[in-house]
Design a protein around this motif. Structure first.
Motif, mmCIF file in Angstrom:
data_model
loop_
_atom_site.group_PDB
_atom_site.id
_atom_site.type_symbol
_atom_site.label_atom_id
_atom_site.label_comp_id
_atom_site.label_asym_id
_atom_site.label_seq_id
_atom_site.Cartn_x
_atom_site.Cartn_y
_atom_site.Cartn_z
ATOM 1 N N ARG A 194 27.851 63.578 91.146
ATOM 2 C CA ARG A 194 27.011 62.490 91.005
ATOM 3 C C ARG A 194 27.739 61.395 90.785
ATOM 4 O O ARG A 194 28.746 61.074 90.108
ATOM 5 N N SER A 195 27.144 60.291 91.222
ATOM 6 C CA SER A 195 27.662 58.764 91.215
ATOM 7 C C SER A 195 27.815 58.418 89.674
ATOM 8 O O SER A 195 26.994 58.631 88.772
ATOM 9 N N GLY A 196 29.228 57.885 89.264
ATOM 10 C CA GLY A 196 29.386 57.678 87.896
ATOM 11 C C GLY A 196 29.576 58.805 87.117
ATOM 12 O O GLY A 196 30.045 58.770 85.904
ATOM 13 N N GLU A 197 29.764 60.317 87.553
ATOM 14 C CA GLU A 197 30.317 61.249 86.701
ATOM 15 C C GLU A 197 31.680 61.610 86.606
ATOM 16 O O GLU A 197 32.366 61.021 87.666
ATOM 17 N N PRO A 198 32.239 62.258 85.704
ATOM 18 C CA PRO A 198 33.573 62.546 85.813
ATOM 19 C C PRO A 198 34.064 63.470 87.305
ATOM 20 O O PRO A 198 33.122 64.191 87.588
ATOM 21 N N GLY A 293 42.369 73.267 103.756
ATOM 22 C CA GLY A 293 43.466 72.213 104.255
ATOM 23 C C GLY A 293 44.308 71.956 102.967
ATOM 24 O O GLY A 293 44.483 72.566 101.910
ATOM 25 N N ASP A 294 44.905 70.529 102.956
ATOM 26 C CA ASP A 294 45.756 69.910 102.084
ATOM 27 C C ASP A 294 44.983 69.496 100.703
ATOM 28 O O ASP A 294 45.475 68.386 100.296
ATOM 29 N N TRP A 295 43.863 69.701 100.491
ATOM 30 C CA TRP A 295 43.077 68.864 99.470
ATOM 31 C C TRP A 295 43.815 69.333 97.971
ATOM 32 O O TRP A 295 44.459 70.402 97.835
ATOM 33 N N PRO A 296 43.940 68.327 97.252
ATOM 34 C CA PRO A 296 44.917 68.488 95.945
ATOM 35 C C PRO A 296 44.284 69.620 95.296
ATOM 36 O O PRO A 296 42.857 69.688 95.056
ATOM 37 N N ALA A 297 45.197 70.405 94.438
ATOM 38 C CA ALA A 297 44.550 71.666 93.846
ATOM 39 C C ALA A 297 43.864 71.374 92.690
ATOM 40 O O ALA A 297 43.967 70.234 91.780
ATOM 41 N N GLU A 298 42.763 72.189 92.178
ATOM 42 C CA GLU A 298 41.839 72.065 91.261
ATOM 43 C C GLU A 298 41.153 73.394 91.195
ATOM 44 O O GLU A 298 41.007 73.993 92.131
ATOM 45 N N THR A 299 40.653 73.656 90.100
ATOM 46 C CA THR A 299 39.823 74.932 89.994
ATOM 47 C C THR A 299 38.467 74.890 89.464
ATOM 48 O O THR A 299 37.790 75.870 89.651
ATOM 49 N N ARG A 300 38.250 73.926 88.792
ATOM 50 C CA ARG A 300 36.873 73.855 88.318
ATOM 51 C C ARG A 300 36.524 72.383 88.456
ATOM 52 O O ARG A 300 36.987 71.419 88.184
ATOM 53 N N ALA A 301 35.171 72.040 88.839
ATOM 54 C CA ALA A 301 34.655 70.697 88.856
ATOM 55 C C ALA A 301 34.228 70.228 87.293
ATOM 56 O O ALA A 301 34.131 70.980 86.403
ATOM 57 N N ALA A 302 34.632 69.050 87.265
ATOM 58 C CA ALA A 302 34.395 68.221 86.055
ATOM 59 C C ALA A 302 33.247 68.475 85.415
ATOM 60 O O ALA A 302 32.170 68.154 86.149
#
Length: 302
Positions: A194-198, A293-302
């Motif tokens: 959502r806009s403005g969220e982390p 693809g080559d999206w930067p690694a991350e495991t969980r949404a903020a």
């Protein structure tokens, strides 16, 4: 050094950022003017727009602006590219789901809906005469160009600003991001649901970025929450395992087409995105994140 202008239009945040601060006012004016022109063609909530006139006249051909033909061609190309997952003829299904007014008017309401049977969405049923600039639909079918018109506007606005004002530029319209012009380092973009969220910061060097989500444009109905991403196969809000999908592609239109299709395709989203050779971030209903693809690694949404 960059300079930005941020405002609200089309019920979403609009931002233009340029690397020449003295060009900011002119850049904003160009984006505002293009958005106003697109609205004359594609605003489903304005009775005088071309889309509204075509929808009211279903069953016969209607004269439309050349801009409308251009936007319709973009929408039909997206439908073909996505195998029909992104279909511009879901307008009546959006109405049945409760999206009959601007999202700011329906978001906090209990929207009454009905189970009236509707013809299945079918983008191949759209009839056009490009020489005379005419568009027609079968009875009980209606257009909604929102999925692609917003992304197209970001793409075109960025190119126009960069070319006419000799500046690198980033244009964001409600989650659809396009960049143009030459810059020595990547644009830093915050990807959130959502806009403005982390969210997750990513660097954007070229092309477009689009985020499609089932959690931002939602409203309440007697049968539960509904959202604006319609599955053309069922005529109902998509119910797949993903709540948000962000895609990088060479243009914002292609990114938006891929991200919207992924929400609709559900379990088939990941192989579909792999087939397009794009980078993507998919957020599941439980907040876990999967990348393509080559999206930067991350495991969980903020």
């Amino acid at each position: 050094m960059t300079a930005s202008a941020i405002w609200t239009d089309w019920s979403c945040r609009v931002r233009v950022t340029v690397t020449r601060p003295d060009a900011l006012m002119a850049a904003k004016q160009q984006v505002v003017a293009l958005m106003a022109d697109v609205a004359l063609s594609a605003d489903r909530f304005t009775a005088t727009s071309d889309v509204s006139r075509v929808n009211r006249a279903a069953g016969r051909l209607v004269p439309v602006r050349r801009r409308t033909m251009e936007l319709l061609d973009v929408a039909l190309a997206a439908a073909e590219e996505s195998g029909g997952a992104v279909d511009p003829t879901i307008g009546a299904h959006l109405l049945r789901a409760g999206y009959a007014d601007d999202i700011t008017a329906v978001r906090d309401l209990l929207v009454m809906t009905d189970d009236e049977p509707l013809p299945r969405a079918d983008w191949t049923s759209v009839r056009t005469d490009r020489t005379l600039s005419l568009v027609g639909l079968p009875t009980d079918v209606s257009l909604d160009l929102g999925a692609t018109a917003k992304a197209w506007t970001a793409d075109v606005a960025a190119r126009r600003v960069a070319r006419s004002l000799d500046t690198a530029v980033l244009v964001e319209i409600g989650g659809d991001v396009a960049i143009a012009g030459s810059r020595s380092r990547p644009w830093q973009v915050q990807v959130s649901e959502r806009s403005g969220e982390p969210g997750q910061p990513v660097g954007l060097e070229r092309g477009g970025l689009a985020t499609s989500s089932t959690i931002s444009r939602r409203w309440r109905t007697p049968s539960g929450a509904a959202h604006h991403v319609i599955d053309p196969r069922t005529g109902r809000p998509a119910e797949g395992p993903w709540r948000t999908v962000t895609v990088w592609a060479p243009t914002a239109v292609r990114a938006n087409t891929a991200s919207t299709a992924a929400l609709v395709l559900g379990d088939d989203a990941v192989p579909h995105l792999h087939s397009l050779d794009v980078a993507a971030r998919l957020v599941g209903r439980d907040g876990t994140v999967q990348h393509v693809g080559d999206w930067p690694a991350e495991t969980r949404a903020a």
